[in-house]
Design an enzyme around this catalytic site. Structure first.
Site, PDB file in Angstrom:
ATOM      1  N   ARG A   1       0.804  -1.231   0.000  1.00 57.34           N
ATOM      2  CA  ARG A   1       0.000   0.000   0.000  1.00 57.34           C
ATOM      3  C   ARG A   1       0.837   1.282   0.000  1.00 57.34           C
ATOM      4  O   ARG A   1       0.312   2.366  -0.219  1.00 57.34           O
ATOM      5  CB  ARG A   1      -0.961  -0.005   1.200  1.00 57.34           C
ATOM      6  CG  ARG A   1      -2.136  -0.947   1.015  1.00 57.34           C
ATOM      7  CD  ARG A   1      -2.897  -1.147   2.309  1.00 57.34           C
ATOM      8  NE  ARG A   1      -2.162  -2.025   3.223  1.00 57.34           N
ATOM      9  CZ  ARG A   1      -2.519  -2.270   4.482  1.00 57.34           C
ATOM     10  NH1 ARG A   1      -3.599  -1.678   4.976  1.00 57.34           N
ATOM     11  NH2 ARG A   1      -1.814  -3.078   5.238  1.00 57.34           N
ATOM     12  N   LYS A  21       8.777  -0.993   2.932  1.00 61.63           N
ATOM     13  CA  LYS A  21       8.018  -0.172   3.876  1.00 61.63           C
ATOM     14  C   LYS A  21       8.809   0.287   5.093  1.00 61.63           C
ATOM     15  O   LYS A  21       8.851   1.484   5.380  1.00 61.63           O
ATOM     16  CB  LYS A  21       6.747  -0.904   4.318  1.00 61.63           C
ATOM     17  CG  LYS A  21       5.938  -0.056   5.304  1.00 61.63           C
ATOM     18  CD  LYS A  21       4.529  -0.493   5.451  1.00 61.63           C
ATOM     19  CE  LYS A  21       4.375  -1.656   6.388  1.00 61.63           C
ATOM     20  NZ  LYS A  21       2.959  -1.951   6.649  1.00 61.63           N
ATOM     21  N   ASN A  41       0.895   2.022   7.100  1.00 63.05           N
ATOM     22  CA  ASN A  41       0.622   1.113   5.991  1.00 63.05           C
ATOM     23  C   ASN A  41       0.591   1.829   4.652  1.00 63.05           C
ATOM     24  O   ASN A  41       0.746   1.212   3.618  1.00 63.05           O
ATOM     25  CB  ASN A  41      -0.716   0.394   6.202  1.00 63.05           C
ATOM     26  CG  ASN A  41      -0.662  -0.543   7.402  1.00 63.05           C
ATOM     27  OD1 ASN A  41       0.349  -1.178   7.657  1.00 63.05           O
ATOM     28  ND2 ASN A  41      -1.745  -0.588   8.155  1.00 63.05           N
ATOM     29  N   ARG A  72      28.012  25.078   0.013  1.00 62.64           N
ATOM     30  CA  ARG A  72      27.988  23.716  -0.524  1.00 62.64           C
ATOM     31  C   ARG A  72      28.991  22.842   0.216  1.00 62.64           C
ATOM     32  O   ARG A  72      29.774  23.344   1.017  1.00 62.64           O
ATOM     33  CB  ARG A  72      28.217  23.775  -2.031  1.00 62.64           C
ATOM     34  CG  ARG A  72      26.990  24.367  -2.767  1.00 62.64           C
ATOM     35  CD  ARG A  72      27.286  24.640  -4.214  1.00 62.64           C
ATOM     36  NE  ARG A  72      27.830  23.457  -4.862  1.00 62.64           N
ATOM     37  CZ  ARG A  72      28.640  23.499  -5.928  1.00 62.64           C
ATOM     38  NH1 ARG A  72      29.009  24.656  -6.444  1.00 62.64           N
ATOM     39  NH2 ARG A  72      29.081  22.379  -6.467  1.00 62.64           N
ATOM     40  N   TYR A 112      31.420  33.933  -5.965  1.00 64.73           N
ATOM     41  CA  TYR A 112      31.597  32.479  -5.932  1.00 64.73           C
ATOM     42  C   TYR A 112      32.992  32.150  -5.421  1.00 64.73           C
ATOM     43  O   TYR A 112      33.994  32.555  -6.033  1.00 64.73           O
ATOM     44  CB  TYR A 112      31.396  31.861  -7.326  1.00 64.73           C
ATOM     45  CG  TYR A 112      31.701  30.375  -7.326  1.00 64.73           C
ATOM     46  CD1 TYR A 112      31.019  29.513  -6.466  1.00 64.73           C
ATOM     47  CD2 TYR A 112      32.686  29.833  -8.151  1.00 64.73           C
ATOM     48  CE1 TYR A 112      31.326  28.158  -6.417  1.00 64.73           C
ATOM     49  CE2 TYR A 112      32.993  28.476  -8.121  1.00 64.73           C
ATOM     50  CZ  TYR A 112      32.303  27.650  -7.248  1.00 64.73           C
ATOM     51  OH  TYR A 112      32.600  26.309  -7.205  1.00 64.73           O
ATOM     52  N   ASN A 134      37.480  28.212 -10.980  1.00 58.61           N
ATOM     53  CA  ASN A 134      38.142  26.985 -10.507  1.00 58.61           C
ATOM     54  C   ASN A 134      38.105  25.838 -11.516  1.00 58.61           C
ATOM     55  O   ASN A 134      38.664  24.790 -11.275  1.00 58.61           O
ATOM     56  CB  ASN A 134      37.495  26.519  -9.196  1.00 58.61           C
ATOM     57  CG  ASN A 134      36.025  26.167  -9.377  1.00 58.61           C
ATOM     58  OD1 ASN A 134      35.346  26.755 -10.213  1.00 58.61           O
ATOM     59  ND2 ASN A 134      35.543  25.204  -8.617  1.00 58.61           N
ATOM     60  N   TYR A 135      37.447  26.064 -12.644  1.00 63.53           N
ATOM     61  CA  TYR A 135      37.156  24.932 -13.535  1.00 63.53           C
ATOM     62  C   TYR A 135      37.470  25.321 -14.966  1.00 63.53           C
ATOM     63  O   TYR A 135      37.003  26.363 -15.449  1.00 63.53           O
ATOM     64  CB  TYR A 135      35.662  24.590 -13.381  1.00 63.53           C
ATOM     65  CG  TYR A 135      35.186  23.369 -14.139  1.00 63.53           C
ATOM     66  CD1 TYR A 135      35.882  22.171 -14.066  1.00 63.53           C
ATOM     67  CD2 TYR A 135      34.023  23.428 -14.900  1.00 63.53           C
ATOM     68  CE1 TYR A 135      35.416  21.056 -14.743  1.00 63.53           C
ATOM     69  CE2 TYR A 135      33.550  22.313 -15.573  1.00 63.53           C
ATOM     70  CZ  TYR A 135      34.254  21.123 -15.489  1.00 63.53           C
ATOM     71  OH  TYR A 135      33.789  20.020 -16.153  1.00 63.53           O
TER      72      TYR A 135
HETATM   73  C1  UD1 Z   1      -1.687  -6.795  12.856  1.00 62.46           C
HETATM   74  C2  UD1 Z   1      -2.437  -7.629  13.903  1.00 62.46           C
HETATM   75  C3  UD1 Z   1      -3.672  -6.857  14.371  1.00 62.46           C
HETATM   76  C4  UD1 Z   1      -3.268  -5.502  14.898  1.00 62.46           C
HETATM   77  C5  UD1 Z   1      -2.437  -4.739  13.868  1.00 62.46           C
HETATM   78  C6  UD1 Z   1      -1.856  -3.490  14.508  1.00 62.46           C
HETATM   79  C7  UD1 Z   1      -2.119  -9.986  13.357  1.00 62.46           C
HETATM   80  C8  UD1 Z   1      -2.714 -11.190  12.752  1.00 62.46           C
HETATM   81  N1  UD1 Z   1      -2.839  -8.889  13.321  1.00 62.46           N
HETATM   82  O1  UD1 Z   1      -2.525  -6.652  11.733  1.00 62.46           O
HETATM   83  O2  UD1 Z   1      -4.330  -7.580  15.390  1.00 62.46           O
HETATM   84  O3  UD1 Z   1      -4.414  -4.755  15.243  1.00 62.46           O
HETATM   85  O4  UD1 Z   1      -1.315  -5.528  13.423  1.00 62.46           O
HETATM   86  O5  UD1 Z   1      -1.185  -2.698  13.556  1.00 62.46           O
HETATM   87  O6  UD1 Z   1      -1.019 -10.058  13.901  1.00 62.46           O
HETATM   88  N2  UD1 Z   1       4.777  -9.253   8.774  1.00 62.46           N
HETATM   89  C9  UD1 Z   1       5.800 -10.126   8.512  1.00 62.46           C
HETATM   90  N3  UD1 Z   1       5.532 -11.320   7.951  1.00 62.46           N
HETATM   91  C10 UD1 Z   1       4.278 -11.713   7.647  1.00 62.46           C
HETATM   92  C11 UD1 Z   1       3.206 -10.835   7.933  1.00 62.46           C
HETATM   93  C12 UD1 Z   1       3.489  -9.610   8.503  1.00 62.46           C
HETATM   94  O7  UD1 Z   1       6.972  -9.808   8.781  1.00 62.46           O
HETATM   95  O8  UD1 Z   1       4.129 -12.839   7.167  1.00 62.46           O
HETATM   96  C13 UD1 Z   1       5.083  -7.951   9.374  1.00 62.46           C
HETATM   97  C14 UD1 Z   1       4.720  -6.810   8.466  1.00 62.46           C
HETATM   98  O9  UD1 Z   1       5.829  -6.446   7.682  1.00 62.46           O
HETATM   99  C15 UD1 Z   1       4.362  -5.711   9.457  1.00 62.46           C
HETATM  100  C16 UD1 Z   1       3.837  -6.470  10.660  1.00 62.46           C
HETATM  101  O10 UD1 Z   1       4.276  -7.800  10.534  1.00 62.46           O
HETATM  102  O11 UD1 Z   1       5.473  -4.951   9.858  1.00 62.46           O
HETATM  103  C17 UD1 Z   1       2.307  -6.443  10.775  1.00 62.46           C
HETATM  104  O12 UD1 Z   1       1.744  -7.025   9.633  1.00 62.46           O
HETATM  105  P1  UD1 Z   1       0.461  -6.440   8.945  1.00 62.46           P
HETATM  106  O13 UD1 Z   1       0.158  -7.269   7.760  1.00 62.46           O
HETATM  107  O14 UD1 Z   1       0.602  -4.975   8.752  1.00 62.46           O
HETATM  108  O15 UD1 Z   1      -0.653  -6.773  10.088  1.00 62.46           O
HETATM  109  P2  UD1 Z   1      -2.039  -6.067  10.268  1.00 62.46           P
HETATM  110  O16 UD1 Z   1      -2.996  -6.582   9.294  1.00 62.46           O
HETATM  111  O17 UD1 Z   1      -1.843  -4.602  10.367  1.00 62.46           O
HETATM  112 CA    CA Z   2       0.018  -3.068   9.950  1.00 57.94          CA
END
Ligand code: UD1
Ligand code: CA
Length: 456
Positions: free
Chosen positions: A16, A23, A228, A333, A366, A386-387
C-alpha cells in the site's frame, strides 16, 4: 529482572506504500521506521533483538547492521509464522520477549518499558499492549470476559458484527514469556479469513494452557500508529516532528511557530538558539547555543558553532565557527569551512573552501576550491574561476588581502598577504605579499561623443 529479548517484524513488502522502497525503510524525521523501533526497543533494556526480514532483506540489514540479529522469512504467511522464524535463535532461552512491528515508528522506550514492567510484575505469560480508538476499523479487537480478562484477539476480517463494535484494539505489540510464546506458536493454524498464521492466536492458546494473559492500555494511542500507506507516513512524520520540537523547547530552544519547522531525529541544538518559521534541519547537524536560524533556512549534515546568525540560506555538509554570519540568500555547498566571525552575505556561494577568521564576502561572489586566510575583504562580484571545463584547481589568498570588486581569480594562483587586487582584474599569475595587481585596459575618454552619436 529476567532477560529481555525482542522480535521485530519487518518482512512485509508494504504494497500500500506504492513504493520501490521497502516499507520499514521509509524515513520518519530522517530515520528509517524500523530504526526508530530498534532504538526504542534497545532503550527499554532489551539485550537481544531478532529482526524478521524478507522483502528488502539486504537493505534492512544494511540499515540496522549489528544492532540486531536476523531471521529470514522467505514467504510472508502471517505474523505468527514471522515470529516462528526466530525460533532457531530464541526458542530455548529463558526470559521475556517483546514482539513489535517494524512499521510502528512512534513507540517510545517509556511505553515499552512500562509494558515489560507490568508484564513482569504480574508474572504473566502474555501481555498485550492495547489502545482505545474511536474508529477501530482494520485492527484486531480485544475480546474480554465478563470479569474483564483478555480472552482472545479477533482480527477485523474474522470478527462478528458485535465484535466489530469493540473499541479496544491490538496495537500489534506484546510481551510474552519466551518459552510459552514458542510453545503456543507451534500450534497456530491458518484456518481464518486471510488464510494466515496469526500471532494473535497465541493469546487464546496460552490461556488454554493455563497461562496468565494481561493487557496494558496505552495512555496515548497515537504512539501505536502503524504505517501502511503514505497518509499514515505523513501523520507519523507530523507526530514525530512535534515530539522532536517539543524536546528542543524543553531544552531551551525558541521557536516562533514550531508547526512550520522540520528537525530530524539526530539534530542537536544548544540553548537560547532561536528558530524562525520554515526552517529545515536535517541529517547529522549540530547547532550551537545562542544562534539565530532565520526563516526558510535549510541546513543538512553541518556543524554550526555558538552565536552564529544564519538568514534565509542553504548549508550542506559544512562547518561554521562561532560568531559567523551567513546570508541572506547564501549557499554553503559541501566541505565549506567558515572560521570565527566570518561574514558570507547576499548571493554568495562557497564550495570546498576554507575561510579564515574575520574574512568578509558580502555580495554576489563564488568561492570554489579556495583557501582564504584571515581578515580578507572580498569585493562584490568576485569569482574564483576553478574549472577549465575538464579539471578543478585550487587557489590561496593570504591574510588581510583586499580583493577588489568583480575580480576573476583564475585558479591555480596564490595571492600573498596584504596584497591588493584591483577591481575588475583577471588574475592568472601569483601576486606577491603586499603588492597591487591590476590587469585591465587603461581607460580612454572620447570627447563630445554625444554629438557624434546623434550624427551617426
Ligand atoms: C496486525 C495484527 C492486528 C493488529 C495490527 C496493529 C495480526 C494477525 N494482526 O494486523 O491484530 O491490530 O497488526 O497494527 O497479527 N509481517 C511479517 N511477515 C508476515 C506478515 C506480517 O513480517 O508474514 C510484518 C509486516 O511487515 C508488518 C507487521 O508484521 O510490519 C504487521 O503485519 P500487517 O500485515 O501490517 O498486520 P495487520 O494486518 O496490520
Ligand atoms: Ca500493519
Amino acid at each position: 529482572m529476567s532477560k529481555r529479548m525482542a522480535v521485530v517484524l519487518a518482512a512485509g513488502k508494504g504494497t500500500r506504500m506504492k513504493s520501490s522502497l521497502y516499507k520499514v525503510l521509509h524515513p520518519v524525521c530522517g530515520l528509517p521506521m524500523v530504526e526508530h523501533v530498534i532504538r526504542a526497543v534497545k532503550a527499554s533494556q532489551v539485550e537481544e533483538i531478532v529482526t524478521i526480514i524478507g522483502h528488502g532483506a539486504q537493505q534492512v540489514k544494511e540499515v540496522l547492521g549489528d544492532a540486531s540479529r536476523y531471521a529470514m522469512q522467505e514467504e510472508q504467511l502471517g505474523t505468527g509464522h514471522a515470529v516462528l522464524q526466530a525460533a532457531e535463535l530464541l526458542a530455548d532461552q529463558e526470559g521475556q520477549t517483546l514482539v513489535i512491528c517494524g512499521d510502528t515508528p512512534l513507540f517510545t522506550a517509556e511505553t515499552l518499558s512500562e509494558l515489560f514492567a507490568q508484564h513482569e510484575a504480574r508474572g504473566a505469560q502474555a501481555t498485550v499492549l492495547t489502545a482505545i480508538l474511536a474508529d477501530a476499523t482494520g485492527y484486531g479487537r480485544i475480546v474480554r470476559s465478563a470479569q474483564d480478562d483478555v480472552e482472545r484477539i479477533v482480527e477485523h476480517k474474522d470478527a462478528t458484527e458485535e465484535q466489530r463494535q469493540i473499541k479496544e484494539i491490538n496495537t500489534g505489540t506484546f510481551v510474552f514469556d519466551n518459552q510459552a510464546l514458542f510453545k503456543a506458536l507451534a500450534k497456530v493454524t491458518n484456518q481464518n479469513a486471510q488464510g494466515e498464521y496469526y500471532l494473535t492466536d497465541v493469546i487464546e492458546l496460552i490461556k488454554a494452557d493455563g497461562g496468565l494473559v494481561g493487557a496494558h492500555v496505552m495512555a496515548d494511542h497515537l504512539e501505536s500508529l502503524g504505517v501502511n500507506d503514505r497518509r499514515a507516513l505523513s501523520q507519523a512524520n507530523q507526530i514525530m516532528s512535534r515530539r522532536i520540537n517539543q524536546a528542543h523547547m524543553v531544552a531551551g530552544v525558541s521557536f516562533m511557530n514550531p508547526d512550520t519547522v522540520y528537525i530530524e531525529t539526530d539534530v542537536t541544538i544548544g540553548p537560547d538558539t532561536v528558530i524562525e518559521n520554515g526552517v529545515l534541519l536535517k541529517g547529522k547537524t549540530s547547532i550551537g547555543s545562542s544562534c539565530y536560524i532565520g526563516a526558510n533556512t535549510e541546513i543538512v549534515d553541518s556543524q554550526i558553532a555558538d552565536q552564529v546568525k544564519i538568514t534565509q540560506s542553504v548549508i550542506e555538509s559544512s562547518t561554521v565557527a562561532e560568531g559567523a554570519t551567513v546570508g541572506p540568500f547564501a549557499h554553503l555547498r559541501p566541505k565549506s569551512y567558515l572560521g570565527k566571525d566570518v561574514h558570507i552575505g547576499n548571493f554568495v556561494e562557497v564550495k570546498n573552501s576554507t575561510i579564515g577568521q574575520g574574512t568578509k564576502s558580502g555580495h554576489l561572489t563564488y568561492i570554489g576550491d579556495a583557501d582564504l586566510g584571515e581578515g580578507i575583504n572580498i569585493g562584490c562580484g568576485t569569482i574564483f574561476v576553478n574549472y577549465d571545463g575538464k579539471r578543478k584547481f585550487r587557489s590561496k589568498v593570504g591574510d588581510q588581502a583586499f580583493i577588489g570588486c568583480n575580480a576573476n581569480i583564475v585558479s591555480p594562483v596564490e595571492i600573498g598577504q596584504r596584497a591588493f587586487i584591483a577591481a575588475g582584474a583577471t588574475i592568472t599569475n601569483d601576486v606577491p605579499d603586499e603588492a597591487l595587481a591590476i590587469s585591465r585596459v587603461e581607460q580612454s575618454n572620447i570627447s563630445n561623443y554625444w554629438q557624434k552619436f546623434l550624427n551617426k
